[in-house]
Write a protein that holds these residues in place. Structure first.
Motif, mmCIF file in Angstrom:
data_model
loop_
_atom_site.group_PDB
_atom_site.id
_atom_site.type_symbol
_atom_site.label_atom_id
_atom_site.label_comp_id
_atom_site.label_asym_id
_atom_site.label_seq_id
_atom_site.Cartn_x
_atom_site.Cartn_y
_atom_site.Cartn_z
ATOM 1 N N PRO A 4 40.779 47.319 9.003
ATOM 2 C CA PRO A 4 41.061 46.151 9.852
ATOM 3 C C PRO A 4 39.899 45.801 10.785
ATOM 4 O O PRO A 4 39.611 44.631 11.006
ATOM 5 C CB PRO A 4 42.300 46.569 10.642
ATOM 6 N N TYR A 119 47.792 40.520 1.824
ATOM 7 C CA TYR A 119 47.599 41.317 3.041
ATOM 8 C C TYR A 119 46.319 40.876 3.770
ATOM 9 O O TYR A 119 46.320 40.635 4.971
ATOM 10 C CB TYR A 119 47.543 42.796 2.655
ATOM 11 N N PHE A 123 46.079 38.928 7.515
ATOM 12 C CA PHE A 123 45.307 39.442 8.642
ATOM 13 C C PHE A 123 44.155 38.531 9.007
ATOM 14 O O PHE A 123 43.843 38.381 10.182
ATOM 15 C CB PHE A 123 44.855 40.876 8.391
ATOM 16 N N TYR A 126 45.663 35.894 11.214
ATOM 17 C CA TYR A 126 45.845 36.355 12.590
ATOM 18 C C TYR A 126 44.523 36.393 13.338
ATOM 19 O O TYR A 126 44.441 35.979 14.483
ATOM 20 C CB TYR A 126 46.504 37.727 12.628
ATOM 21 N N TYR A 127 43.471 36.883 12.689
ATOM 22 C CA TYR A 127 42.166 36.909 13.331
ATOM 23 C C TYR A 127 41.653 35.499 13.577
ATOM 24 O O TYR A 127 41.045 35.219 14.598
ATOM 25 C CB TYR A 127 41.152 37.696 12.507
#
Length: 164
Positions: A4, A119, A123, A126-127
């Protein structure tokens, strides 16, 4: 550095992620997932909402839910992946269906591949939201500077906020 963190750094540096798919004739094709701009992020977000994929549960449940969605609705997931791999509005308008078909018919794209890519996209979304918030704050700092008159910022009831 964990995955991540690497993805966050790639997003901050706006480096595209890449992956290979096998085409029907057996050749490899490299696709890139570009940093999301507002238009693509909105299209992807709407499709994620349509999938009704809630990711606030325990991590094991999230993996299972993502896997199930990818198994049950591969076309919807392929649309999300296709949107993430097309760079411009013109590409989205002209190539979306072709890219979706490439992903659906690729022998290398199975439920695991869809799940892994979904996935990454979630993410990155979101970033991207996080980066948009940072950029908005930076823009506001420049726009609303010390010389700005207080009455132009945010009037509250009878007095300007901060002038009480």
């Amino acid at each position: 550095m964990n995955k991540p963190d690497k993805r966050a750094l790639s997003t901050l540096l706006e480096q595209p992620e890449s992956f290979n798919i096998e085409t029907m004739d057996g050749t490899q094709k490299t696709l890139f997932m570009y940093p999301f701009q507002l238009g693509r992020l909105a299209m992807i977000s709407q499709r994620l909402i349509d999938l009704d994929l809630t990711l606030m549960d325990k991590e094991s449940d999230v993996v299972q839910k993502m896997w199930q969605v990818c198994a049950d609705k591969p076309r919807k997931v392929a649309e999300i992946i296709a949107l993430a791999t097309l760079r411009t509005k013109q590409e989205v308008d002209e190539q979306l269906e072709t890219r979706v078909d490439e992903l659906l018919w690729s022998p290398s794209m199975d439920t695991q591949a869809y799940s892994n890519l979904l996935y990454i996209i979630i993410f990155q979304s979101y970033y991207a939201d996080f980066l948009s918030a940072i950029r908005s704050v930076r823009t506001l700092r420049v726009t609303i500077s010390q010389p700005t008159a207080a009455e132009r910022i945010a009037p509250m009831e009878d007095a300007v906020f901060g002038d009480r």
